[in-house]
Design a protein around this motif. Structure first.
Motif, PDB file in Angstrom:
ATOM      1  N   ALA A  84       4.957  -4.617  -3.541  1.00 40.43           N
ATOM      2  CA  ALA A  84       6.110  -3.790  -3.199  1.00 40.43           C
ATOM      3  C   ALA A  84       7.112  -3.741  -4.338  1.00 40.43           C
ATOM      4  O   ALA A  84       7.659  -2.680  -4.667  1.00 40.43           O
ATOM      5  N   LYS A  85       7.343  -4.884  -4.965  1.00 41.47           N
ATOM      6  CA  LYS A  85       8.310  -4.921  -6.063  1.00 41.47           C
ATOM      7  C   LYS A  85       7.794  -4.193  -7.293  1.00 41.47           C
ATOM      8  O   LYS A  85       8.548  -3.501  -7.983  1.00 41.47           O
ATOM      9  N   MET A  86       6.495  -4.316  -7.581  1.00 41.15           N
ATOM     10  CA  MET A  86       5.961  -3.614  -8.731  1.00 41.15           C
ATOM     11  C   MET A  86       5.956  -2.110  -8.514  1.00 41.15           C
ATOM     12  O   MET A  86       6.149  -1.328  -9.449  1.00 41.15           O
ATOM     13  N   ALA A  87       5.728  -1.695  -7.277  1.00 43.24           N
ATOM     14  CA  ALA A  87       5.716  -0.268  -6.977  1.00 43.24           C
ATOM     15  C   ALA A  87       7.057   0.384  -7.293  1.00 43.24           C
ATOM     16  O   ALA A  87       7.125   1.589  -7.541  1.00 43.24           O
ATOM     17  N   VAL A 140       8.398   4.693  -5.547  1.00 39.07           N
ATOM     18  CA  VAL A 140       7.228   4.216  -4.826  1.00 39.07           C
ATOM     19  C   VAL A 140       6.437   5.438  -4.383  1.00 39.07           C
ATOM     20  O   VAL A 140       6.897   6.215  -3.559  1.00 39.07           O
ATOM     21  N   THR A 141       5.244   5.630  -4.950  1.00 36.56           N
ATOM     22  CA  THR A 141       4.456   6.820  -4.652  1.00 36.56           C
ATOM     23  C   THR A 141       3.494   6.559  -3.503  1.00 36.56           C
ATOM     24  O   THR A 141       3.155   5.418  -3.187  1.00 36.56           O
ATOM     25  N   GLU A 142       3.010   7.651  -2.890  1.00 34.24           N
ATOM     26  CA  GLU A 142       2.028   7.531  -1.828  1.00 34.24           C
ATOM     27  C   GLU A 142       0.736   6.917  -2.366  1.00 34.24           C
ATOM     28  O   GLU A 142       0.048   6.189  -1.665  1.00 34.24           O
ATOM     29  N   ALA A 143       0.416   7.248  -3.641  1.00 32.18           N
ATOM     30  CA  ALA A 143      -0.797   6.694  -4.246  1.00 32.18           C
ATOM     31  C   ALA A 143      -0.721   5.176  -4.326  1.00 32.18           C
ATOM     32  O   ALA A 143      -1.707   4.475  -4.095  1.00 32.18           O
ATOM     33  N   GLU A 144       0.465   4.650  -4.644  1.00 30.33           N
ATOM     34  CA  GLU A 144       0.639   3.205  -4.749  1.00 30.33           C
ATOM     35  C   GLU A 144       0.523   2.546  -3.380  1.00 30.33           C
ATOM     36  O   GLU A 144      -0.082   1.482  -3.236  1.00 30.33           O
ATOM     37  N   VAL A 145       1.105   3.184  -2.373  1.00 29.85           N
ATOM     38  CA  VAL A 145       1.008   2.652  -1.015  1.00 29.85           C
ATOM     39  C   VAL A 145      -0.441   2.679  -0.550  1.00 29.85           C
ATOM     40  O   VAL A 145      -0.945   1.730   0.059  1.00 29.85           O
ATOM     41  N   SER A 146      -1.145   3.779  -0.872  1.00 29.84           N
ATOM     42  CA  SER A 146      -2.548   3.906  -0.492  1.00 29.84           C
ATOM     43  C   SER A 146      -3.399   2.854  -1.201  1.00 29.84           C
ATOM     44  O   SER A 146      -4.300   2.263  -0.598  1.00 29.84           O
ATOM     45  N   ALA A 147      -3.110   2.616  -2.487  1.00 28.61           N
ATOM     46  CA  ALA A 147      -3.858   1.608  -3.246  1.00 28.61           C
ATOM     47  C   ALA A 147      -3.631   0.222  -2.668  1.00 28.61           C
ATOM     48  O   ALA A 147      -4.545  -0.612  -2.642  1.00 28.61           O
ATOM     49  N   PHE A 148      -2.413  -0.033  -2.203  1.00 28.81           N
ATOM     50  CA  PHE A 148      -2.121  -1.308  -1.558  1.00 28.81           C
ATOM     51  C   PHE A 148      -3.012  -1.480  -0.330  1.00 28.81           C
ATOM     52  O   PHE A 148      -3.584  -2.546  -0.094  1.00 28.81           O
ATOM     53  N   ARG A 149      -3.166  -0.403   0.425  1.00 30.10           N
ATOM     54  CA  ARG A 149      -4.018  -0.471   1.615  1.00 30.10           C
ATOM     55  C   ARG A 149      -5.486  -0.644   1.239  1.00 30.10           C
ATOM     56  O   ARG A 149      -6.254  -1.253   1.980  1.00 30.10           O
ATOM     57  N   ASP A 150      -5.875  -0.121   0.069  1.00 33.74           N
ATOM     58  CA  ASP A 150      -7.257  -0.275  -0.378  1.00 33.74           C
ATOM     59  C   ASP A 150      -7.614  -1.734  -0.620  1.00 33.74           C
ATOM     60  O   ASP A 150      -8.740  -2.161  -0.330  1.00 33.74           O
ATOM     61  N   ILE A 151      -6.694  -2.494  -1.200  1.00 38.34           N
ATOM     62  CA  ILE A 151      -6.999  -3.886  -1.509  1.00 38.34           C
ATOM     63  C   ILE A 151      -6.617  -4.831  -0.375  1.00 38.34           C
ATOM     64  O   ILE A 151      -6.964  -6.000  -0.392  1.00 38.34           O
ATOM     65  N   PHE A 152      -5.892  -4.312   0.604  1.00 41.64           N
ATOM     66  CA  PHE A 152      -5.488  -5.142   1.726  1.00 41.64           C
ATOM     67  C   PHE A 152      -5.909  -4.433   3.008  1.00 41.64           C
ATOM     68  O   PHE A 152      -5.165  -3.647   3.562  1.00 41.64           O
ATOM     69  N   GLU A 153      -7.148  -4.675   3.429  1.00 39.20           N
ATOM     70  CA  GLU A 153      -7.680  -4.026   4.619  1.00 39.20           C
ATOM     71  C   GLU A 153      -7.229  -4.818   5.851  1.00 39.20           C
ATOM     72  O   GLU A 153      -7.654  -5.932   6.073  1.00 39.20           O
ATOM     73  N   PHE A 154      -6.358  -4.193   6.634  1.00 38.34           N
ATOM     74  CA  PHE A 154      -5.845  -4.889   7.802  1.00 38.34           C
ATOM     75  C   PHE A 154      -6.114  -4.071   9.061  1.00 38.34           C
ATOM     76  O   PHE A 154      -6.203  -2.839   9.015  1.00 38.34           O
ATOM     77  N   PRO A 155      -6.253  -4.746  10.210  1.00 38.80           N
ATOM     78  CA  PRO A 155      -6.498  -4.040  11.472  1.00 38.80           C
ATOM     79  C   PRO A 155      -5.343  -3.101  11.810  1.00 38.80           C
ATOM     80  O   PRO A 155      -4.185  -3.367  11.470  1.00 38.80           O
ATOM     81  N   ILE A 215      -3.056  -1.475  -8.051  1.00 40.51           N
ATOM     82  CA  ILE A 215      -1.981  -0.646  -7.513  1.00 40.51           C
ATOM     83  C   ILE A 215      -1.279   0.127  -8.619  1.00 40.51           C
ATOM     84  O   ILE A 215      -0.994   1.321  -8.493  1.00 40.51           O
ATOM     85  N   ALA A 216      -1.025  -0.542  -9.735  1.00 44.21           N
ATOM     86  CA  ALA A 216      -0.294   0.088 -10.836  1.00 44.21           C
ATOM     87  C   ALA A 216      -1.019   1.321 -11.374  1.00 44.21           C
ATOM     88  O   ALA A 216      -0.382   2.322 -11.731  1.00 44.21           O
ATOM     89  N   LYS A 217      -2.341   1.282 -11.424  1.00 46.99           N
ATOM     90  CA  LYS A 217      -3.098   2.384 -12.019  1.00 46.99           C
ATOM     91  C   LYS A 217      -3.422   3.489 -11.019  1.00 46.99           C
ATOM     92  O   LYS A 217      -4.017   4.500 -11.393  1.00 46.99           O
ATOM     93  N   SER A 218      -2.993   3.327  -9.779  1.00 45.92           N
ATOM     94  CA  SER A 218      -3.395   4.246  -8.717  1.00 45.92           C
ATOM     95  C   SER A 218      -2.886   5.667  -8.904  1.00 45.92           C
ATOM     96  O   SER A 218      -3.486   6.619  -8.411  1.00 45.92           O
ATOM     97  N   ASP A 219      -1.767   5.825  -9.628  1.00 51.11           N
ATOM     98  CA  ASP A 219      -1.239   7.175  -9.837  1.00 51.11           C
ATOM     99  C   ASP A 219      -1.709   7.766 -11.161  1.00 51.11           C
ATOM    100  O   ASP A 219      -1.135   8.727 -11.663  1.00 51.11           O
ATOM    101  N   GLY A 220      -2.767   7.184 -11.727  1.00 45.29           N
ATOM    102  CA  GLY A 220      -3.375   7.755 -12.915  1.00 45.29           C
ATOM    103  C   GLY A 220      -3.092   7.034 -14.211  1.00 45.29           C
ATOM    104  O   GLY A 220      -3.770   7.266 -15.209  1.00 45.29           O
ATOM    105  N   ALA A 221      -2.092   6.189 -14.218  1.00 44.10           N
ATOM    106  CA  ALA A 221      -1.733   5.473 -15.449  1.00 44.10           C
ATOM    107  C   ALA A 221      -0.897   4.253 -15.102  1.00 44.10           C
ATOM    108  O   ALA A 221      -0.182   4.247 -14.099  1.00 44.10           O
ATOM    109  N   VAL A 222      -1.012   3.221 -15.936  1.00 44.36           N
ATOM    110  CA  VAL A 222      -0.135   2.062 -15.810  1.00 44.36           C
ATOM    111  C   VAL A 222       1.073   2.329 -16.696  1.00 44.36           C
ATOM    112  O   VAL A 222       0.960   2.388 -17.921  1.00 44.36           O
ATOM    113  N   HIS A 223       2.220   2.553 -16.077  1.00 49.66           N
ATOM    114  CA  HIS A 223       3.413   2.931 -16.817  1.00 49.66           C
ATOM    115  C   HIS A 223       4.005   1.740 -17.562  1.00 49.66           C
ATOM    116  O   HIS A 223       3.736   0.579 -17.237  1.00 49.66           O
TER     117      HIS A 223
END
Length: 235
Positions: A50-53, A59-74, A126-134
């Motif tokens: 959250a802090k890096m986003a 905070v982009t939708e891509a970053e939030v989505s990437a967070f969900r990709d690595i953290f699969e929760f019910p 998460i950082a690279k989820s929007d196409g680049a690590v800024h």
């Protein structure tokens, strides 16, 4: 008590202060070190993600989505995860103080700790989820790695798995030299495969929900080895 029950307990036990979450990790599960490691790892990933986003100012939708990709929760736990994620995102406390607390996840206090590498790997995802690590995100990651007592060469090997504008360098990904003979490279690759098998994450106390980190890492290692193998065969 299940992992998700534990996470609910830690969220419920804290108010609106991130410091309360950290302290709860240390105290609520003192008699259950395995659950404490899993909860602590999850809190670290949620909070630092959250802090890096916010590091690049948005905070982009891509970053939030990437967070969900690595953290699969019910689905029934989404509200609890979102509560902790937003708590970390809104908290005024600096990430450095929090990262210092989470560095204690490495019980041996060794440099280049595998548990802390898992966290850095997830943050890169998460950082690279929007196409680049800024630039600001990279500065964030470098500072967290420094707090985690990760040396520069090791950090660069992790970065090589994620950032490769000019093409991924398979030698850097594996941490070997182009001057090494192939037998040495193959031996080193097999060690890396053994060290990074998902079963090893279990031994480190990484929750199963984060296995996407291990899968991404293994894919990068395999691709690097195959690239070197093709190169050597063509030579």
């Amino acid at each position: 008590m299940s992992f998700w029950d534990s996470l609910l307990k830690i969220v419920t036990a804290t108010g609106n202060a991130l410091a309360g979450v950290v302290e709860a990790v240390r105290t609520l599960f003192e008699g259950d070190p395995e659950t404490r490691r899993k909860v602590a790892f999850s809190v670290a990933m949620i909070a630092l993600s959250a802090k890096m986003a916010k590091a690049d100012g948005v905070v982009t939708e891509a970053e939030v989505s990437a967070f969900r990709d690595i953290f699969e929760f019910p689905a029934d736990q989404a509200q609890n995860v979102a509560r902790l994620y937003n708590l970390a995102r809104q908290d005024v406390a600096g990430f450095e103080a929090y990262a210092e607390k989470m560095a204690s996840l490495c019980s041996s206090c060794e440099s280049n700790c595998p548990v802390l590498e898992d966290i850095i790997d997830g943050l890169f995802h998460i950082a690279k989820s929007d196409g680049a690590v800024h630039e600001k995100e990279l500065a964030f990651l470098m500072r967290v790695a420094e707090i985690f007592h990760m040396d520069e060469a090791h950090f660069e090997r992790i970065m090589a798995r994620h950032v490769h504008d000019d093409g991924r360098d398979p030698y850097q990904v594996l941490g070997v030299s182009p001057k090494d003979d192939f037998a040495k490279i193959r031996k080193h690759y097999r060690v890396l495969v053994s060290e990074n098998h998902p079963d090893m994450l279990v031994a480190r106390g990484v929750p199963q929900e984060f296995y996407a980190i291990a899968n991404d890492r293994m894919a990068a290692l395999n691709a690097a080895y195959e690239a070197i193998e093709r190169e050597r065969r063509a030579a």
